[in-house]
Design a protein around this motif. Structure first.
Motif, mmCIF file in Angstrom:
data_model
loop_
_atom_site.group_PDB
_atom_site.id
_atom_site.type_symbol
_atom_site.label_atom_id
_atom_site.label_comp_id
_atom_site.label_asym_id
_atom_site.label_seq_id
_atom_site.Cartn_x
_atom_site.Cartn_y
_atom_site.Cartn_z
ATOM 1 N N GLY A 271 0.794 -1.222 0.000
ATOM 2 C CA GLY A 271 0.000 0.000 0.000
ATOM 3 C C GLY A 271 0.825 1.269 0.000
ATOM 4 O O GLY A 271 0.280 2.376 -0.031
ATOM 5 N N TRP A 272 2.143 1.134 0.020
ATOM 6 C CA TRP A 272 3.001 2.322 -0.010
ATOM 7 C C TRP A 272 2.952 2.986 -1.390
ATOM 8 O O TRP A 272 2.779 2.308 -2.416
ATOM 9 N N ASP A 273 3.104 4.289 -1.400
ATOM 10 C CA ASP A 273 3.044 5.080 -2.629
ATOM 11 C C ASP A 273 4.373 4.956 -3.375
ATOM 12 O O ASP A 273 5.351 5.637 -3.059
ATOM 13 N N ARG A 274 4.411 4.076 -4.387
ATOM 14 C CA ARG A 274 5.663 3.821 -5.104
ATOM 15 C C ARG A 274 6.126 5.028 -5.924
ATOM 16 O O ARG A 274 7.327 5.269 -6.056
ATOM 17 N N LYS A 275 5.189 5.804 -6.465
ATOM 18 C CA LYS A 275 5.589 7.002 -7.211
ATOM 19 C C LYS A 275 6.268 8.006 -6.282
ATOM 20 O O LYS A 275 7.266 8.639 -6.647
ATOM 21 N N GLY A 276 5.727 8.142 -5.089
ATOM 22 C CA GLY A 276 6.335 9.037 -4.116
ATOM 23 C C GLY A 276 7.724 8.562 -3.718
ATOM 24 O O GLY A 276 8.647 9.372 -3.557
ATOM 25 N N ILE A 277 7.876 7.246 -3.567
ATOM 26 C CA ILE A 277 9.181 6.679 -3.220
ATOM 27 C C ILE A 277 10.179 6.930 -4.350
ATOM 28 O O ILE A 277 11.334 7.318 -4.113
ATOM 29 N N GLU A 278 9.738 6.731 -5.591
ATOM 30 C CA GLU A 278 10.628 6.952 -6.737
ATOM 31 C C GLU A 278 11.055 8.412 -6.831
ATOM 32 O O GLU A 278 12.235 8.706 -7.080
ATOM 33 N N GLU A 279 10.120 9.333 -6.626
ATOM 34 C CA GLU A 279 10.472 10.754 -6.691
ATOM 35 C C GLU A 279 11.433 11.115 -5.565
ATOM 36 O O GLU A 279 12.429 11.814 -5.782
ATOM 37 N N GLY A 280 11.146 10.620 -4.356
ATOM 38 C CA GLY A 280 12.019 10.907 -3.227
ATOM 39 C C GLY A 280 13.410 10.340 -3.419
ATOM 40 O O GLY A 280 14.415 11.006 -3.146
ATOM 41 N N ALA A 281 13.488 9.101 -3.915
ATOM 42 C CA ALA A 281 14.794 8.470 -4.135
ATOM 43 C C ALA A 281 15.585 9.213 -5.206
ATOM 44 O O ALA A 281 16.804 9.399 -5.072
ATOM 45 N N ALA A 282 14.922 9.655 -6.272
ATOM 46 C CA ALA A 282 15.614 10.390 -7.338
ATOM 47 C C ALA A 282 16.150 11.725 -6.823
ATOM 48 O O ALA A 282 17.277 12.132 -7.144
ATOM 49 N N LEU A 283 15.352 12.414 -6.002
ATOM 50 C CA LEU A 283 15.814 13.665 -5.407
ATOM 51 C C LEU A 283 17.018 13.432 -4.508
ATOM 52 O O LEU A 283 17.982 14.210 -4.500
ATOM 53 N N LEU A 284 16.972 12.338 -3.752
ATOM 54 C CA LEU A 284 18.074 12.020 -2.835
ATOM 55 C C LEU A 284 19.358 11.753 -3.608
ATOM 56 O O LEU A 284 20.433 12.259 -3.245
ATOM 57 N N VAL A 285 19.266 10.972 -4.674
ATOM 58 C CA VAL A 285 20.452 10.684 -5.486
ATOM 59 C C VAL A 285 21.030 11.977 -6.049
ATOM 60 O O VAL A 285 22.254 12.201 -6.027
#
Length: 418
Positions: A271-285
């Protein structure tokens, strides 16, 4: 014309507006009046008028617009009554002209910009850091003075006096209501980021009876996006936005039935928001590639490890502990030490964690999560009596019914020794 409303209905409507829209309305008033105290006093006057008028006439179709118009008129009345009427005649004329234009606070982007200006105003270097953060939480986040006082472990009266002094200092020092140019960012950016994250945290684990306040979290994220557009290559701004997006990705799974907290261990990760995770991970990188790792980037890296784990058991706790080592080196903090201890309890076992827990006990004696962590570690070690005592301490320090209910359930699961 709206029908009359009961006192309870009106009080509930006003409470909802203050919680969800109060910060934005107050920010716009400060922008118009250029005076914190006058803006807040006029807004309170408008709320008092609403209590009376809405019972007779009903809650208006656009309550926020009604409050803004009424607050502006209350400000006009206050300026007319003030001893400094002559010195404020220009402001009064401008305010009357604005009132006649019937401007309504309907443009979210404009209001968001005003809120960011207010954050920069509050975070001026002339103001002491803790006070500036408290003032911003009161003005922007719509938090009550008692909520802020509780967070800082001071009395309501002490915090109220501190906020009044800060407003007066802004007026006396002539601090401009504006986002400074690039030459002024460095002196304020750390405080601005701290304020935005504290607004998010108050929503993510609210100190009020509403355990999760999505409106505050979304507002913090929106403000950080505006800040990132303003300062597009700042690694810590990217890190903070990444951190908040990664935390937000778990919103849906953090709460179950009304009043039920679902811990990370029990959350349904599908149920986690995968799009949000992808955006957050890309910003972190992107932030880490700038080669200037800071506190928010490292915290986001920890959140990313959790987000990437297929299950709680598969979490790389050793990596999390190592990131906490780096984080503590950048920003020594007993709360980070406590979180590192939690990671160690899963990476190396609860015995090693319990030994280190005593090192932060004095600094965190009034911090509810310390007692909750201690209770969990003791329970895993089979120290039932001590664990129950620690759970009781955590329950006493809890700020919401949801927290108390969860901790009481954990405590009651422990069988008493025969």
């Amino acid at each position: 014309m709206p029908a009359a409303a009961t006192a309870d209905v009106v009080a509930e409507a006003i409470e909802k507006i203050v919680r969800h829209d109060g910060g934005r309305l107050l920010s716009l008033l400060v922008a118009i009046l250029r005076d914190f105290q006058l803006a807040e006093d006029s807004f309170q006057d408008a709320l008092e008028s609403a209590l009376l008028h809405w019972q007779r006439s009903g809650v208006p179709a656009s309550p926020s617009a009604w409050l803004m118009r009424t607050a502006q008129r209350k400000a006009i009345d206050r300026i007319r009554r003030a001893a400094s009427f002559r010195t404020k005649s220009a402001e009064l004329a401008a305010l009357i002209a604005l009132d006649n234009e019937a401007i309504e606070p309907a443009e979210d982007n404009a209001i968001a910009d005003e809120r960011l200006k207010l954050i920069f105003t509050c975070c001026h270097p002339a103001l002491e850091r803790q006070t500036s953060v408290a003032l911003t939480l009161r003005s922007i986040g719509g938090l009550k003075t008692e909520e802020i006082a509780r967070a800082y472990l001071v009395s309501h009266d002490s915090m109220a006096q501190r906020l009044v002094r800060a407003r007066h200092k802004i007026v006396r020092a002539g601090i401009p209501y504006e986002v400074p140019g690039p030459e002024g960012w460095r002196d304020r950016l750390d405080a601005v980021l701290a304020v935005i994250y504290l607004i998010f945290n108050e929503g993510y684990a609210a100190s009020s009876e509403q355990h999760l306040r999505v409106d505050l979290c979304e507002e913090a994220i929106r403000l950080c996006r505006i800040l990132l557009a303003l300062i597009p290559h700042e690694a810590e701004v990217e890190g903070l936005l990444a951190l908040m997006l990664l935390h937000r990705s778990r919103f849906v799974t953090r709460m179950g039935a009304p009043g039920e907290i679902i811990t990370l261990e029990r959350q349904n990760r599908s149920g986690w928001d995968r799009k949000g995770i992808e955006e957050g991970a890309a910003l972190l990188v992107r932030a880490l590639r700038r080669g200037r790792p800071g506190s928010y980037q490292l915290q986001a890296a920890i959140a990313a490890v959790h987000a990437e784990a297929e299950s709680f058991a598969a979490t790389d706790w050793q990596e999390i502990a190592l990131i906490y080592d780096a984080l503590i080196a950048v920003q020594p903090n007993p709360v980070f030490e406590l979180n590192r201890i939690v990671a160690l309890s899963y990476a190396k076992g609860p015995e090693a964690a319990l030994t280190r827990l005593g090192l932060v006990g004095a600094a965190l004696a009034s911090y509810q999560p310390y007692h909750a962590v201690r209770a969990d570690i003791l329970a895993r070690l089979g120290e039932v009596t001590l664990a129950r005592e620690a759970f009781d301490a955590a329950i006493r320090l809890s700020g919401t019914d949801a927290e108390r209910k969860y901790l009481m359930g954990r405590r009651d699961e422990l069988a008493m020794p025969e």
